[in-house]
Design an enzyme around this catalytic site. Structure first.
Site, PDB file in Angstrom:
ATOM      1  N   GLY A  48      18.470  49.640  33.462  1.00  0.00           N
ATOM      2  CA  GLY A  48      18.288  48.736  34.478  1.00  0.00           C
ATOM      3  C   GLY A  48      19.505  47.612  34.799  1.00  0.00           C
ATOM      4  O   GLY A  48      19.249  46.737  35.438  1.00  0.00           O
ATOM      5  N   HIS A  49      20.459  48.033  34.128  1.00  0.00           N
ATOM      6  CA  HIS A  49      21.788  47.139  34.394  1.00  0.00           C
ATOM      7  C   HIS A  49      23.070  47.941  34.565  1.00  0.00           C
ATOM      8  O   HIS A  49      23.925  48.179  33.811  1.00  0.00           O
ATOM      9  CB  HIS A  49      22.079  46.448  32.950  1.00  0.00           C
ATOM     10  N   PHE A  50      23.237  48.608  35.689  1.00  0.00           N
ATOM     11  CA  PHE A  50      22.278  48.701  36.915  1.00  0.00           C
ATOM     12  C   PHE A  50      22.261  50.119  37.256  1.00  0.00           C
ATOM     13  O   PHE A  50      23.280  50.635  36.893  1.00  0.00           O
ATOM     14  CB  PHE A  50      23.136  47.801  38.191  1.00  0.00           C
TER      15      PHE A  50
END
Length: 145
Positions: A48-50
């Protein structure tokens, strides 16, 4: 004195996916410590990052600094089996370079002050000789209850 991942797990309670120190390269008890974290794309934060451009979150760089400092505390005290190390403050955290999968974070922490159960540190993360992050922080050592 090199400390490998197996021994690191004897000194601090962190485990995957939150163990952020892979090896200690040098330690001078009551003074300083240097270690590394090899950053890999398989780590859960990168989902999720990223997703399109994985970047190591700054807070995890600070956590890696704090974990390395906890190893220094444990080695300085001789053991922390009956103690817990808690982060109290983070001061002047600065992030100067992106850290991404494939990088090796070289982490260095120095004891600035120690009074009773409160320890103050200065720490840096470098990648390829460039400062990626720096911070000062304070930790409290408490007896386990």
């Amino acid at each position: 004195m090199i400390i490998d991942i197996t021994e690191i797990m004897d000194w601090i309670p962190h485990r995957y996916p939150f163990l952020l120190v892979d090896r200690v390269l040098k330690i001078d008890p009551n003074k300083s410590i240097t270690g590394i974290k090899n950053v890999t794309v398989n780590e859960p934060q990168f989902t999720g990052h990223f997703p399109a451009r994985p970047v190591m979150p700054g807070v995890l760089m600070v956590e890696a600094m704090a974990q390395l400092a906890a190893i220094l505390v444990a080695k300085s005290l001789g053991s922390t089996k009956n103690k817990e190390v808690f982060l109290m403050t983070i001061e002047n955290a600065k992030f100067r370079r992106i850290v991404q999968p494939g990088d090796t974070m070289h982490i260095h922490a120095v004891i600035d002050q120690q009074r009773a159960n409160v320890w103050k540190f200065s720490s840096t993360v470098t990648v390829e000789g460039e400062i990626a992050a720096e911070s000062k922080f304070t930790a409290m050592i408490k007896d386990k209850t």
